[in-house]
Design a protein around this motif. Structure first.
Motif, PDB file in Angstrom:
ATOM      1  N   LEU A  18     -11.889  -0.173  -1.259  1.00 35.42           N
ATOM      2  CA  LEU A  18     -11.133  -0.581   0.034  1.00 35.42           C
ATOM      3  C   LEU A  18      -9.777  -1.216  -0.234  1.00 35.42           C
ATOM      4  CD1 LEU A  18     -11.813  -0.308   2.979  1.00 35.42           C
ATOM      5  CD2 LEU A  18     -12.535  -2.579   3.003  1.00 35.42           C
ATOM      6  N   GLN A  19     -10.039  -2.227  -1.199  1.00 32.29           N
ATOM      7  CA  GLN A  19      -8.557  -2.720  -1.736  1.00 32.29           C
ATOM      8  C   GLN A  19      -7.394  -1.908  -1.972  1.00 32.29           C
ATOM      9  OE1 GLN A  19      -8.411  -5.808  -4.672  1.00 32.29           O
ATOM     10  NE2 GLN A  19      -7.548  -7.256  -3.355  1.00 32.29           N
ATOM     11  N   ARG A  20      -8.189  -0.842  -2.984  1.00 33.28           N
ATOM     12  CA  ARG A  20      -7.082   0.034  -3.561  1.00 33.28           C
ATOM     13  C   ARG A  20      -6.623   1.010  -2.536  1.00 33.28           C
ATOM     14  NH1 ARG A  20      -7.649   4.599  -5.694  1.00 33.28           N
ATOM     15  NH2 ARG A  20      -9.915   4.843  -5.382  1.00 33.28           N
ATOM     16  N   LEU A  21      -7.384   1.317  -1.405  1.00 38.13           N
ATOM     17  CA  LEU A  21      -6.953   2.260  -0.571  1.00 38.13           C
ATOM     18  C   LEU A  21      -5.749   1.381   0.300  1.00 38.13           C
ATOM     19  CD1 LEU A  21      -9.992   3.745   0.982  1.00 38.13           C
ATOM     20  CD2 LEU A  21      -8.093   4.883   0.203  1.00 38.13           C
ATOM     21  N   ILE A  22      -5.942   0.163   0.503  1.00 38.55           N
ATOM     22  CA  ILE A  22      -5.138  -0.717   1.227  1.00 38.55           C
ATOM     23  C   ILE A  22      -3.838  -0.790   0.739  1.00 38.55           C
ATOM     24  CG2 ILE A  22      -4.441  -2.806   2.509  1.00 38.55           C
ATOM     25  CD1 ILE A  22      -7.581  -3.214   3.054  1.00 38.55           C
ATOM     26  N   ASN A  23      -3.759  -1.051  -0.693  1.00 45.37           N
ATOM     27  CA  ASN A  23      -2.547  -0.967  -1.423  1.00 45.37           C
ATOM     28  C   ASN A  23      -1.961   0.010  -1.495  1.00 45.37           C
ATOM     29  OD1 ASN A  23      -2.921  -3.859  -2.058  1.00 45.37           O
ATOM     30  ND2 ASN A  23      -4.004  -3.657  -3.931  1.00 45.37           N
ATOM     31  N   GLN A  24      -2.737   1.232  -1.568  1.00 51.52           N
ATOM     32  CA  GLN A  24      -1.915   2.319  -1.589  1.00 51.52           C
ATOM     33  C   GLN A  24      -1.146   2.770  -0.417  1.00 51.52           C
ATOM     34  OE1 GLN A  24      -4.907   5.580  -2.731  1.00 51.52           O
ATOM     35  NE2 GLN A  24      -4.060   6.834  -1.078  1.00 51.52           N
ATOM     36  N   THR A  25      -1.890   2.525   0.707  1.00 51.72           N
ATOM     37  CA  THR A  25      -1.234   2.650   2.162  1.00 51.72           C
ATOM     38  C   THR A  25       0.073   2.049   2.276  1.00 51.72           C
ATOM     39  OG1 THR A  25      -3.375   2.807   2.924  1.00 51.72           O
ATOM     40  CG2 THR A  25      -1.722   2.651   4.553  1.00 51.72           C
ATOM     41  N   ILE A  26      -0.107   0.627   1.650  1.00 50.63           N
ATOM     42  CA  ILE A  26       1.267  -0.195   1.689  1.00 50.63           C
ATOM     43  C   ILE A  26       2.144   0.271   0.950  1.00 50.63           C
ATOM     44  CG2 ILE A  26       2.146  -2.443   1.167  1.00 50.63           C
ATOM     45  CD1 ILE A  26      -0.564  -3.898   1.702  1.00 50.63           C
ATOM     46  N   SER A  27       2.004   0.632  -0.460  1.00 48.01           N
ATOM     47  CA  SER A  27       3.152   1.097  -1.357  1.00 48.01           C
ATOM     48  C   SER A  27       3.561   2.429  -0.836  1.00 48.01           C
ATOM     49  CB  SER A  27       2.676   1.189  -2.832  1.00 48.01           C
ATOM     50  OG  SER A  27       1.410   1.540  -2.812  1.00 48.01           O
ATOM     51  N   VAL A  28       2.683   3.395  -0.192  1.00 48.51           N
ATOM     52  CA  VAL A  28       3.146   4.745   0.172  1.00 48.51           C
ATOM     53  C   VAL A  28       4.220   4.428   1.536  1.00 48.51           C
ATOM     54  CG1 VAL A  28       2.740   6.970   1.016  1.00 48.51           C
ATOM     55  CG2 VAL A  28       1.512   6.035  -0.929  1.00 48.51           C
ATOM     56  N   THR A  29       3.845   3.617   2.216  1.00 47.47           N
ATOM     57  CA  THR A  29       4.685   3.351   3.562  1.00 47.47           C
ATOM     58  C   THR A  29       6.146   2.835   3.268  1.00 47.47           C
ATOM     59  OG1 THR A  29       3.530   1.405   3.823  1.00 47.47           O
ATOM     60  CG2 THR A  29       3.039   3.218   5.342  1.00 47.47           C
ATOM     61  N   LYS A  30       5.823   2.117   2.006  1.00 49.09           N
ATOM     62  CA  LYS A  30       7.418   1.808   1.362  1.00 49.09           C
ATOM     63  C   LYS A  30       7.987   2.660   0.563  1.00 49.09           C
ATOM     64  CE  LYS A  30       6.355  -3.265   1.444  1.00 49.09           C
ATOM     65  NZ  LYS A  30       5.644  -4.427   0.947  1.00 49.09           N
ATOM     66  N   LEU A  31       7.524   3.703   0.578  1.00 55.20           N
ATOM     67  CA  LEU A  31       8.264   4.750  -0.578  1.00 55.20           C
ATOM     68  C   LEU A  31       9.835   4.987   0.013  1.00 55.20           C
ATOM     69  CD1 LEU A  31       5.884   7.451  -1.838  1.00 55.20           C
ATOM     70  CD2 LEU A  31       7.105   5.595  -3.099  1.00 55.20           C
ATOM     71  N   GLU A  32      10.220   4.857   1.331  1.00 56.37           N
ATOM     72  CA  GLU A  32      11.284   5.173   1.722  1.00 56.37           C
ATOM     73  C   GLU A  32      12.343   3.897   1.008  1.00 56.37           C
ATOM     74  OE1 GLU A  32       9.021   6.166   4.912  1.00 56.37           O
ATOM     75  OE2 GLU A  32       9.158   7.748   3.731  1.00 56.37           O
ATOM     76  N   GLU A  33      11.811   2.975   0.967  1.00 53.41           N
ATOM     77  CA  GLU A  33      12.715   1.789   0.508  1.00 53.41           C
ATOM     78  C   GLU A  33      12.953   2.254  -1.072  1.00 53.41           C
ATOM     79  OE1 GLU A  33      10.813  -1.821   1.333  1.00 53.41           O
ATOM     80  OE2 GLU A  33      10.213  -1.239   3.286  1.00 53.41           O
ATOM     81  N   GLU A  34      14.234   1.920  -1.527  1.00 56.25           N
ATOM     82  CA  GLU A  34      14.596   2.399  -2.580  1.00 56.25           C
ATOM     83  C   GLU A  34      14.343   1.258  -3.853  1.00 56.25           C
ATOM     84  OE1 GLU A  34      18.390   3.991  -2.399  1.00 56.25           O
ATOM     85  OE2 GLU A  34      17.575   5.692  -1.289  1.00 56.25           O
ATOM     86  N   SER A  35      13.558   0.474  -3.431  1.00 54.19           N
ATOM     87  CA  SER A  35      13.132  -0.740  -4.291  1.00 54.19           C
ATOM     88  C   SER A  35      12.134  -0.516  -5.130  1.00 54.19           C
ATOM     89  CB  SER A  35      13.112  -1.933  -3.515  1.00 54.19           C
ATOM     90  OG  SER A  35      11.981  -1.707  -2.638  1.00 54.19           O
ATOM     91  N   VAL A  36      11.273   0.711  -4.924  1.00 54.39           N
ATOM     92  CA  VAL A  36      10.231   0.932  -5.867  1.00 54.39           C
ATOM     93  C   VAL A  36      10.512   1.032  -7.480  1.00 54.39           C
ATOM     94  CG1 VAL A  36       8.102   2.255  -6.232  1.00 54.39           C
ATOM     95  CG2 VAL A  36       8.881   1.918  -3.985  1.00 54.39           C
ATOM     96  N   GLU A  37       9.804   0.403  -8.246  1.00 51.87           N
ATOM     97  CA  GLU A  37      10.464   0.646  -9.726  1.00 51.87           C
ATOM     98  C   GLU A  37       9.964   1.666 -10.274  1.00 51.87           C
ATOM     99  OE1 GLU A  37       9.363  -2.940 -12.132  1.00 51.87           O
ATOM    100  OE2 GLU A  37      10.697  -4.236 -10.542  1.00 51.87           O
TER     101      GLU A  37
END
Ligand code: ADP
Length: 474
Positions: free
Chosen positions: A303-322
């Motif tokens: 469940l935690q992995r799913l949640i983290n995945q959702t957070i990081s994918v919704t942030k994909l528009e931001e260009e800060s992903v390393e």
């Protein structure tokens, strides 16, 4: 400085509202063109209005006053007043300009007066029209335009108009007030090369009483269709705009919802994981309890992995992903190893590394790449009804591209669904009723796009599916 900041804010404004500005400018130009089109249609019709009739009237008018001026009998009236006065006028013109002016004015006024009285009402014009056309409600006007005398037959002295630059029509007969090029029927000039003669210009204007109304009536269908087309375009604009706003609101709502839900879920989940770990640390020897503990741990981590995945994918528009460089062979091997250890059902996973020699390092985000491979592996197991589930992972090089192929022997994806599986919340309702949100492949696509890679899907119903990630290394 002030100018710079004004310019900057203007650029920002244009950037923010570029679609609105473009849409409104296009609409504005469209309406402008329609308006121009209507005006030029009106002008063309106006110039062609009554055209054939005018030609006929012109011919008849010229025929009926051959050897005469203005109207039958007009020449005699002018001759009587003017011919005996030409010498006097010439002397005055050369000696006394003031006297010439008042004298020529009085002569000219007399000519006008006599011409007006000498015409026999409307009879000439009525018989002219009746003889040519069968038209009622016509207005006309015969005008005098120019009257000049000559002593030597070469040089002319103007009686009217004295300023030759101004063109002015002096009405003689008829009730039409509005003379223009559009309603001019005849324009006649007569002069003689003999000494002591005069030059005269006169014209005939004819028009319908209700010319404007007739023209507007003729144009009503065009006007109506223009109006309807502009109205339709405005309606389409409004509909597109409303739809766009609805879509935008929906997207914002979805993102907001995902953001707040994932955040709210993470906190209690973290507590569950910690509490579960403490439970393990109590070192209770009960086998059943150990089993329950393992289930809680596995499911809460998932469940935690799913949640983290959702957070990081919704942030994909931001260009800060390393992103960093990784050896893709090592990374793939490690991910498959982890998946194998944690897998919940019996599945045979094979890795075929056809690149063998060390592949060039690839720039990627490790968490996102792991999520991508995990999602594809999980689907390959989830949508598989076979007793012997099998997943083949192949790493190969094709031209200048690296390809990761993940294929299964599962239920396959119908042709209709193949174009849609990557959409947000899309789920195919097959016989295999599996839980899910319809986000797995959507995230896969987002991650692929984020890395500027491509994804290809081959599938045959009942046989299995193959997802190919294409990494171009330019
Ligand atoms: P979810 O797994 O939550 O349903 P996904 O976005 O991961 O959402 O998948 C969307 C749909 O695509 C699934 O409902 C399923 O019908 C289909 N699908 C995805 N992967 C496979 C696969 N390997 N084999 C068959 N069908 C698949």
């Amino acid at each position: 400085m002030l100018l710079m900041s004004a310019l900057l804010s203007l650029i920002m404004y244009i950037r923010e509202y570029k679609y609105k500005i473009l849409a409104f400018s296009a609409l504005f130009f469209l309406i402008l063109i329609q308006f121009k089109f209507l005006i030029s249609t009106y002008e063309i019709r106006n110039s062609q209005y009554f055209f054939a009739e005018k030609e006929l009237l012109n011919r008849r008018y010229r025929e009926s006053i051959v050897n005469d001026y203005v109207y039958p009998g007009g020449k005699k009236i002018i001759d009587n007043i003017l011919l005996t006065e030409i010498d006097t006028l010439s002397v005055l013109y050369n000696s006394d300009k003031n006297n010439f002016k008042s004298y020529s004015d009085s002569l000219y006024k007399k000519i006008i007066y006599d011409l007006r009285n000498g015409s026999k009402g409307d009879t000439f014009f009525t018989s002219l029209v009746m003889g040519s056309l069968n038209e009622e409600q016509l207005l006309y006007c015969i005008t005098l335009r120019d009257l000049s005398v000559t002593v030597d037959g070469v040089n002319y002295i103007a009686l009217y108009p004295q300023d030759q630059n101004e063109r002015s029509d002096m009405p003689i007969n008829g009730s039409l007030d509005d003379f223009s090029k559009e309603n001019e029927v005849s324009n006649i000039s007569v002069s003689s090369p003999d000494p002591k003669t005069y030059r005269i210009s006169y014209g005939l204007y004819v028009d319908h009483v209700s010319r404007r109304i007739n023209l507007i009536q003729q144009m009503l269908p065009i006007f109506f269709f223009s109006l309807v087309s502009v109205a339709m375009i405005i309606i389409i604009y409004v509909m597109i705009y409303q739809n766009w706003r609805k879509q935008k609101r929906l997207t914002m709502m979805t993102t907001d919802f995902l953001n707040s839900v994932t955040h709210e879920f993470n906190t209690p989940l973290a507590s569950i994981i910690v509490a579960n770990q403490s439970l393990k640390n109590l070192q209770i020897e009960d086998e059943k309890l150990q089993l329950i503990h393992a289930v809680i741990q596995r499911q809460s981590l998932r469940l935690q992995r799913l949640i983290n995945q959702t957070i990081s994918v919704t942030k994909l528009e931001e260009e800060s992903v390393e992103r960093s460089f990784y050896d893709i062979q090592d990374l793939l091997r490690q991910i498959l190893y982890d998946y194998n250890i944690n897998k919940t059902s019996e599945v045979d996973i094979r890795f075929d590394d056809q690149v063998r020699s060390s592949a060039q390092p690839i720039l990627l985000n490790e968490f996102l790449f792991t999520t991508l491979v995990f999602n594809l592996l999980e689907n390959a197991v989830k949508f598989n009804a076979n007793k012997k589930k099998r997943i083949d992972v192949v790493l190969r090089r094709l031209n200048n591209e690296l390809q990761i192929s993940i294929s299964d022997n599962g239920i396959g994806i119908s042709e209709k669904a193949r174009n849609k599986v990557f959409e947000q919340f899309y789920r195919e309702s097959g016989e295999l009723k599996k839980s899910g949100l319809g986000l797995g492949l959507f995230y896969v696509k987002k991650i692929v796009e984020f890395h500027k890679w491509r994804i290809k899907l081959n599938s045959a119903l009942g046989k299995g599916s193959e997802f190919i990630i294409i990494i171009s290394r330019d």
